[in-house]
Design an enzyme around this catalytic site. Structure first.
Site, mmCIF file in Angstrom:
data_model
loop_
_atom_site.group_PDB
_atom_site.id
_atom_site.type_symbol
_atom_site.label_atom_id
_atom_site.label_comp_id
_atom_site.label_asym_id
_atom_site.label_seq_id
_atom_site.Cartn_x
_atom_site.Cartn_y
_atom_site.Cartn_z
ATOM 1 N N ASP A 110 0.783 -0.962 0.015
ATOM 2 C CA ASP A 110 0.029 -0.139 -0.138
ATOM 3 C C ASP A 110 0.914 1.287 0.072
ATOM 4 O OD1 ASP A 110 -2.372 1.533 0.121
ATOM 5 O OD2 ASP A 110 -2.406 1.571 2.254
ATOM 6 N N HIS A 117 -3.406 14.070 1.410
ATOM 7 C CA HIS A 117 -3.622 13.301 2.512
ATOM 8 C C HIS A 117 -2.438 13.193 3.541
ATOM 9 C CE1 HIS A 117 -4.478 9.723 4.887
ATOM 10 N NE2 HIS A 117 -3.353 8.909 4.606
ATOM 11 N N ARG A 126 2.475 16.010 13.353
ATOM 12 C CA ARG A 126 3.989 16.757 13.639
ATOM 13 C C ARG A 126 3.676 18.274 13.484
ATOM 14 N NH1 ARG A 126 4.762 12.409 10.332
ATOM 15 N NH2 ARG A 126 4.801 13.673 8.542
ATOM 16 N N GLU A 182 -9.700 3.880 4.843
ATOM 17 C CA GLU A 182 -8.893 4.398 3.813
ATOM 18 C C GLU A 182 -9.524 4.173 2.572
ATOM 19 O OE1 GLU A 182 -4.646 3.899 4.705
ATOM 20 O OE2 GLU A 182 -4.742 5.425 6.210
ATOM 21 N N GLU A 184 -9.386 3.791 -1.348
ATOM 22 C CA GLU A 184 -8.155 3.843 -2.211
ATOM 23 C C GLU A 184 -8.447 3.114 -3.470
ATOM 24 O OE1 GLU A 184 -4.619 2.493 -0.205
ATOM 25 O OE2 GLU A 184 -5.079 3.114 1.721
ATOM 26 N N ASP A 216 -8.727 0.428 3.109
ATOM 27 C CA ASP A 216 -7.724 -0.103 3.945
ATOM 28 C C ASP A 216 -7.947 0.330 5.345
ATOM 29 O OD1 ASP A 216 -5.180 -0.624 5.084
ATOM 30 O OD2 ASP A 216 -4.356 1.171 4.288
ATOM 31 N N ARG A 220 -6.369 3.554 14.188
ATOM 32 C CA ARG A 220 -5.571 4.838 14.165
ATOM 33 C C ARG A 220 -4.691 4.656 15.590
ATOM 34 N NH1 ARG A 220 -4.971 5.762 9.176
ATOM 35 N NH2 ARG A 220 -6.647 6.503 8.063
ATOM 36 N N GLN A 223 -2.214 2.056 15.249
ATOM 37 C CA GLN A 223 -1.010 2.566 14.349
ATOM 38 C C GLN A 223 -0.109 3.632 15.144
ATOM 39 O OE1 GLN A 223 -3.007 4.283 10.824
ATOM 40 N NE2 GLN A 223 -1.053 4.826 9.807
ATOM 41 N N TYR A 227 3.928 2.435 14.807
ATOM 42 C CA TYR A 227 4.326 2.510 13.436
ATOM 43 C C TYR A 227 5.838 3.204 13.462
ATOM 44 C CZ TYR A 227 4.148 7.910 12.877
ATOM 45 O OH TYR A 227 4.427 9.204 13.093
ATOM 46 N N LYS A 236 -3.420 -1.935 10.688
ATOM 47 C CA LYS A 236 -3.779 -2.185 9.133
ATOM 48 C C LYS A 236 -4.221 -3.700 8.957
ATOM 49 C CE LYS A 236 -2.618 1.946 7.728
ATOM 50 N NZ LYS A 236 -3.543 2.919 7.049
ATOM 51 N N THR A 240 -8.226 -5.815 5.085
ATOM 52 C CA THR A 240 -8.304 -5.037 3.902
ATOM 53 C C THR A 240 -9.345 -5.382 2.926
ATOM 54 O OG1 THR A 240 -5.882 -4.516 4.025
ATOM 55 C CG2 THR A 240 -6.863 -3.640 2.143
ATOM 56 N N THR A 328 -4.471 6.395 0.499
ATOM 57 C CA THR A 328 -5.757 7.217 0.545
ATOM 58 C C THR A 328 -5.984 8.157 -0.349
ATOM 59 O OG1 THR A 328 -5.468 6.983 3.372
ATOM 60 C CG2 THR A 328 -7.078 8.414 2.459
ATOM 61 N N GLU A 342 -9.063 12.565 8.734
ATOM 62 C CA GLU A 342 -9.003 13.961 7.975
ATOM 63 C C GLU A 342 -10.304 14.539 8.191
ATOM 64 O OE1 GLU A 342 -6.623 13.716 4.087
ATOM 65 O OE2 GLU A 342 -7.205 11.530 4.391
HETATM 66 MN MN MN Z 1 -3.747 2.949 3.211
#
Ligand code: MN
Length: 395
Positions: A110, A117, A126, A182, A184, A216, A220, A223, A227, A236, A240, A328, A342
């Protein structure tokens, strides 16, 4: 033109002819082609056993000249009334069939190729730093997903459990509290490549058979804790979902558009001036039936051809059944974002639905459905069908 009645807004006219795998009660899964409200039993109609294997893989492995020959034959037989008597007995109402996972997925990768995104997530996670990581404009970032948990549309989405770390507290094991989507677009490899060779951008259509929709599903909170530094993992890999109909790449020729301008220019193996594979696909995301977003795929910074060139530049081989997804799909508009994180800005701006309820992340019982269309010839539309799933409580 066709002897078969196909509604103008069907999305499944003779210019599309997507492939899937279907079964009926008491019969084995086999390849079918969607046309209008019907499915053509390809195994029975052609007598070719490649369509009776229960997945598209063997047919996908035959390559682009075989794909083109079948497509030409189907358009002729479904169009010319002279073939009606021999073809019609092999048509079934689509409402009467069960759609299966269309391919045996080999590897699943992916990407992360929507600038909108990636910048939105960068701003959320961040703040005060540049929204894009320094490599983002130089290569299509991706992660390796879990091929064995790719499932067909309709598969229940059991809320995953895992480790998450509340702010200012120790990690805990429990059900995800930030389950997300997500939206996609996925690309399926038909023809593999030998280990040690790179697939140049110009060879995209020699390898890629077709296109499906992908959700996907993403936890969160899992993740966010796991991550760094190796990327998404259990947040994830629980599921899927893919759409059951695979739109042939050939059906998307009228949808090809120039991708966004790249600045800085990428390295030569990623330059696509002669082979632009931007695609004007518009996705629609529905939450419990209500349209909440319309992500525009034409905005994707990196195309699928660039993604394929990148994922083989180190000599990694391709296999029939490899699935690589776009990442995404998000556009610049507030209602063009392809994930809830988002759409609700990390939980700070809940969505209000028509029934007055609000959402940040998914609740048990929620149903998410992603559909899409692209322009076809002569003002027609190419439909992708849908990928849907309902959230069930954690076990
Ligand atoms: Mn994805």
């Amino acid at each position: 033109m066709s002897w078969l009645p196909v509604a103008a807004d069907s999305g499944f006219g003779l210019d599309n002819l997507p492939y899937g795998v279907f079964s009926t009660p008491g019969t084995a899964p086999r390849t079918g082609v969607a046309v209008g409200d019907q499915v053509l039993d390809l195994a029975a109609a052609t007598g070719d056993d490649v369509h009776a294997t229960g997945s598209l893989n063997a047919f996908m492995a035959r390559g682009p000249s075989a794909w083109a020959a079948v497509r030409r034959q189907l358009q002729e037989r479904l169009g010319d009334p002279a073939h009606r008597a021999t073809v019609e007995p092999h048509l079934l109402p689509r409402a009467d069939v069960t759609l299966q996972l269309p391919v045996e997925v080999a590897d699943y990768v992916d990407f992360y190729s929507s600038r909108h995104h990636a910048e939105a997530l960068g701003r959320m996670f961040r703040p005060g730093s540049p929204p894009l990581p320094p490599n983002w404009e130089h290569l299509p970032i991706g992660y390796h997903g879990r091929a064995g948990t790719v499932a067909v549309s309709g598969t229940p989405v059991v809320r995953p459990c895992g480790q998450r770390k509340p702010a200012d507290a120790d990690p805990v094991l429990g059900a995800s509290q930030r389950l997300d989507i997500e939206a996609e677009v996925g690309f399926l490899v038909g023809v593999g490549s030998p280990l040690g060779t790179a697939v140049p951008l110009a060879d995209f259509a020699e390898h890629v058979f077709g296109v499906c929709l992908v959700n996907d599903w993403s936890a969160r909170d899992l993740q966010a804790w796991e991550y760094v530094p190796l990327g998404p993992f259990l947040g994830k890999s629980f599921l899927t979902s893919v759409s059951p109909w695979v739109v042939p790449l050939a059906a998307l020729e009228p949808a090809r558009v120039a991708p966004p301008a790249r600045d800085p220019q990428p390295l030569p193996y990623l330059r696509d001036d002669d082979h632009p594979w931007g695609l004007d696909i518009t996705l629609e995301v529905r939450l419990n039936g209500e349209l909440v977003s319309s992500p525009p795929f034409r905005e994707m910074y990196w195309t699928a051809a660039q993604q394929l060139a990148h994922l083989t530049v180190n000599g990694a081989s391709l296999r029939t059944g490899d699935l690589f997804a776009s990442g995404t799909v998000s556009g610049p508009g507030a209602r063009e974002r392809g994930s809830l994180i988002e759409l609700c800005w990390g939980g700070a701006e809940p969505l209000t639905l028509a029934d007055g309820s609000t959402r940040t992340f998914l609740e048990d019982g929620d149903v998410v459905t992603i559909s899409a269309t692209a322009p076809g010839p002569d003002d027609s539309r190419i439909g992708f069908g849908e990928v849907t799933g309902q959230v069930l409580p954690a076990r």
